[in-house]
Design an enzyme around this catalytic site. Sequence first.
Site, PDB file in Angstrom:
ATOM      1  N   MET A  24      48.524  38.300  34.918  1.00  0.00           N
ATOM      2  CA  MET A  24      49.960  38.202  35.221  1.00  0.00           C
ATOM      3  C   MET A  24      50.724  37.563  34.070  1.00  0.00           C
ATOM      4  SD  MET A  24      51.050  39.549  37.962  1.00  0.00           S
ATOM      5  CE  MET A  24      52.585  38.711  38.332  1.00  0.00           C
ATOM      6  N   HIS A 144      42.373  43.515  47.285  1.00  0.00           N
ATOM      7  CA  HIS A 144      42.659  43.120  45.904  1.00  0.00           C
ATOM      8  C   HIS A 144      41.503  43.474  44.971  1.00  0.00           C
ATOM      9  CE1 HIS A 144      45.875  40.703  47.728  1.00  0.00           C
ATOM     10  NE2 HIS A 144      46.414  40.668  46.521  1.00  0.00           N
ATOM     11  N   HIS A 145      41.815  43.378  43.683  1.00  0.00           N
ATOM     12  CA  HIS A 145      40.813  43.528  42.609  1.00  0.00           C
ATOM     13  C   HIS A 145      39.752  42.429  42.741  1.00  0.00           C
ATOM     14  CE1 HIS A 145      42.503  40.018  40.451  1.00  0.00           C
ATOM     15  NE2 HIS A 145      43.618  40.396  41.066  1.00  0.00           N
ATOM     16  N   LYS A 148      39.961  38.447  41.660  1.00  0.00           N
ATOM     17  CA  LYS A 148      40.839  37.467  42.323  1.00  0.00           C
ATOM     18  C   LYS A 148      40.002  36.294  42.816  1.00  0.00           C
ATOM     19  CE  LYS A 148      44.421  37.116  45.904  1.00  0.00           C
ATOM     20  NZ  LYS A 148      45.228  36.238  45.051  1.00  0.00           N
TER      21      LYS A 148
END
Length: 257
Positions: A24, A144-145, A148
Amino acid sequence: MTDEQEKAGPESIKVGVLGAGGRMGAEVCRAVEAAADMKLVATVDQDDWLVNAAEAGAEVLVDFTTPDVVMDNLHWCIDQGIHAVVGTSGFTEQRIEKVRGWLADRPDVGVVIAPNFGLGAVLMMQFAARAARYFESVEIVEQHHPRKLDAPSGTAMHTARLVAAARAEAGLGPVPDATTDEIAGARGADVDGVRVHAVRATGLVAHQEVLFGTTGETLTIRHDSYDRVSFMPGVLLAVRAVRNRPGLTLGLDALLD
Ligand SMILES: NC(=O)C1=CN([C@@H]2O[C@H](COP(=O)(O)OP(=O)(O)OC[C@H]3O[C@@H](n4cnc5c(N)ncnc54)[C@H](OP(=O)(O)O)[C@@H]3O)[C@@H](O)[C@H]2O)C=CC1
Ligand SMILES: O=C(O)C1=N[C@H](C(=O)O)C[C@H](O)C1
């Protein structure tokens, strides 16, 4: 004058990014650099000194680090009088109360903490909160991936709390469930009485379904982030707003109205 010098003008918002090397953080750096009204003045990663961000003149710090370091980062920002936009997950009620306490000593500082900066995700949570009172059953499935670190996701935790609050307000009792002989984890995590299931798989980015049920019908509200670029309009919106919003803003909702 070069583009960079032009962007460093007095009107530019001077932004630093904590966790700049992460998935991010790197995306935020690109978005800030591309924004005509912002200048990226500091990038901080695990072994860098936070003080560099203050010395670089950062007015707003954006934090996408990890749940175990975000509180120290945020406390430091508030102490320094630097506004903060926080996307890092892991914010419990207790953590939020701590932040409020720090801000009480620095009423000039603004902090925006959002479990999800995706516009579609914000709407998904709002729609789920609105639907909650009409359905006796509800479960949340977040996907999610696999890199995480936390589960369930901050978005799922926040959604569960919103749904639970709406159910309580409507006077709904517990979600019906006759399960007795359960293998640990089979029914997911219990967040304020709402079951939350966390899926991790290569190929996923960030996805969530809220499944409601009542007699003869179900309603599924689903949101998918296929690319982290989906979070950037929300992050930039918060960076633009936070200097004029002293105190704590929770979620993007207040910035979208
Ligand atoms: N609110 C939202 O819309 C979204 C929130 N998130 C949340 O954001 C967080 C980050 O996600 P993601 O980018 O995928 O994770 P990453 O693991 O890719 O990034 C985290 C970054 O933080 C760095 N870091 C660790 N400790 C520190 C420190 N003390 N100071 C500065 N940087 C540090 C890490 O460095 P190193 O690798 O060297 O340890 C890494 O570069 C998660 O909590 C995630 O849930 C994610 C997407 C959207
Ligand atoms: O780690 C992620 O990727 C994400 N984290 C946030 C969360 O925990 O809800 C937001 C989004 O789901 C992506």
